[in-house]
Design a protein around this motif. Sequence first.
Motif, PDB file in Angstrom:
ATOM      1  N   THR A  81       0.880  -0.822  -0.039  1.00 49.81           N
ATOM      2  CA  THR A  81       0.251  -0.355  -0.553  1.00 49.81           C
ATOM      3  C   THR A  81       0.964   1.215  -0.159  1.00 49.81           C
ATOM      4  O   THR A  81       2.156   1.183  -0.032  1.00 49.81           O
ATOM      5  CB  THR A  81      -0.687   0.025   1.195  1.00 49.81           C
ATOM      6  N   GLU A  83       1.631   2.791   2.108  1.00 45.51           N
ATOM      7  CA  GLU A  83       1.780   3.450   3.888  1.00 45.51           C
ATOM      8  C   GLU A  83       2.655   2.170   3.989  1.00 45.51           C
ATOM      9  O   GLU A  83       3.928   2.648   5.034  1.00 45.51           O
ATOM     10  CB  GLU A  83       0.965   2.588   4.665  1.00 45.51           C
ATOM     11  N   SER A 113       6.668  -4.002   5.224  1.00 37.88           N
ATOM     12  CA  SER A 113       5.500  -4.605   4.505  1.00 37.88           C
ATOM     13  C   SER A 113       5.305  -6.354   5.075  1.00 37.88           C
ATOM     14  O   SER A 113       5.017  -7.402   5.120  1.00 37.88           O
ATOM     15  CB  SER A 113       5.103  -5.358   2.862  1.00 37.88           C
ATOM     16  N   SER A 135       5.195   3.372  12.061  1.00 34.38           N
ATOM     17  CA  SER A 135       4.478   2.938  11.565  1.00 34.38           C
ATOM     18  C   SER A 135       3.410   2.100  11.878  1.00 34.38           C
ATOM     19  O   SER A 135       3.340   0.736  11.811  1.00 34.38           O
ATOM     20  CB  SER A 135       4.675   3.348   9.806  1.00 34.38           C
ATOM     21  N   ALA A 137       0.144   1.874  10.483  1.00 26.20           N
ATOM     22  CA  ALA A 137      -0.946   1.146   9.476  1.00 26.20           C
ATOM     23  C   ALA A 137       0.545   0.347   8.686  1.00 26.20           C
ATOM     24  O   ALA A 137       0.109  -0.727   7.951  1.00 26.20           O
ATOM     25  CB  ALA A 137      -0.819   2.378   8.856  1.00 26.20           C
ATOM     26  N   ALA A 138       1.661   0.023   8.669  1.00 24.62           N
ATOM     27  CA  ALA A 138       2.247  -0.635   7.722  1.00 24.62           C
ATOM     28  C   ALA A 138       2.621  -1.805   8.792  1.00 24.62           C
ATOM     29  O   ALA A 138       2.603  -2.995   8.151  1.00 24.62           O
ATOM     30  CB  ALA A 138       4.269  -0.113   8.723  1.00 24.62           C
ATOM     31  N   ASP A 140       0.343  -3.480  10.385  1.00 25.43           N
ATOM     32  CA  ASP A 140      -1.401  -3.519  10.058  1.00 25.43           C
ATOM     33  C   ASP A 140      -1.108  -4.216   9.217  1.00 25.43           C
ATOM     34  O   ASP A 140      -1.118  -5.321   8.363  1.00 25.43           O
ATOM     35  CB  ASP A 140      -2.527  -2.307   9.673  1.00 25.43           C
ATOM     36  N   VAL A 141      -0.364  -3.800   7.683  1.00 28.50           N
ATOM     37  CA  VAL A 141      -0.306  -4.325   5.973  1.00 28.50           C
ATOM     38  C   VAL A 141       1.015  -5.879   6.193  1.00 28.50           C
ATOM     39  O   VAL A 141       1.061  -7.040   5.811  1.00 28.50           O
ATOM     40  CB  VAL A 141       0.572  -3.496   5.177  1.00 28.50           C
TER      41      VAL A 141
END
Length: 279
Positions: A81, A83, A113, A135, A137-138, A140-141
């Motif tokens: 993504t 992010e 990732s 991060s 968000a990272a 979560d990925v």
Amino acid sequence: MARAVALLRAAGIEDPARDARALLAHAMALGPERLSLHVGDPLTEGQARAFGAAVAARLARKPVSKILGRRLFWGLEFRVTEEVLDPRPETEILVAEALREPFSRLLDLGTGSGCILLSCLRDRAGASGLGADLSAAALDVARGNARALGLGERAAFRAADWSAPGWAAGLAEESGRFDLVVSNPPYIAAAEMGGLAPEVRGWDPALALTPGGDGLDAYRAITAGLCDLLAPGGRALFEIGPTQGAGVAALLAAAGLGGIRVLPDLDGRDRVVGGRRPG
């Protein structure tokens, strides 16, 4: 597709035919290898809209991987993504070196990732690992990629900030020590950011690209904590920029590591620096 190739070529895209094929296959929900079997099929209205939007994104220099939402790395498919850093082939040099010796507990700093951590774990049955990133968000990925690859039980993830005082000691107190620490930290100098390809500069998170200054701040922070994180005899491996080999090697030596090696990528440029904690 012919119109898309012409537009992409006019915009200076390096391989417009390859990109157009990948985007059209994506719009048609096909694997790229199956596109030729359906080249005579009419596009539905929805497929045509999806293809047009994908081509428009590529004209804005969004990388194909981030339009598709996936990238192949080490033979595995990873969700990517905006992010996370888009995994690059040269980072596989780091994975190959990590797998050159056995390990049981792995720490990946700046996991993004999760591609380095999860590629290493996939090839080392029985090993476990921790991916750390600033991060949320990272992370979560990375967790999603771990589940998709069937590695959710062997890969854990947590927030960490290597610029915070005592971060390494705190992480080691909570998670124990590791026999392998790997990292592809932000290493692009502030003065070099303007020269990056628009696919990188405009679509990878700045947090994953540069720490500012001379590009070495992340290495300074991480190497200062290595003796807290590494078990005796444990290894540390870093991806570096092509001019940073000597500087990062000196930081590893100052941290007390020995057996320091600088490894080239397939183009002969310095790409990985590694060392070992005595023990």
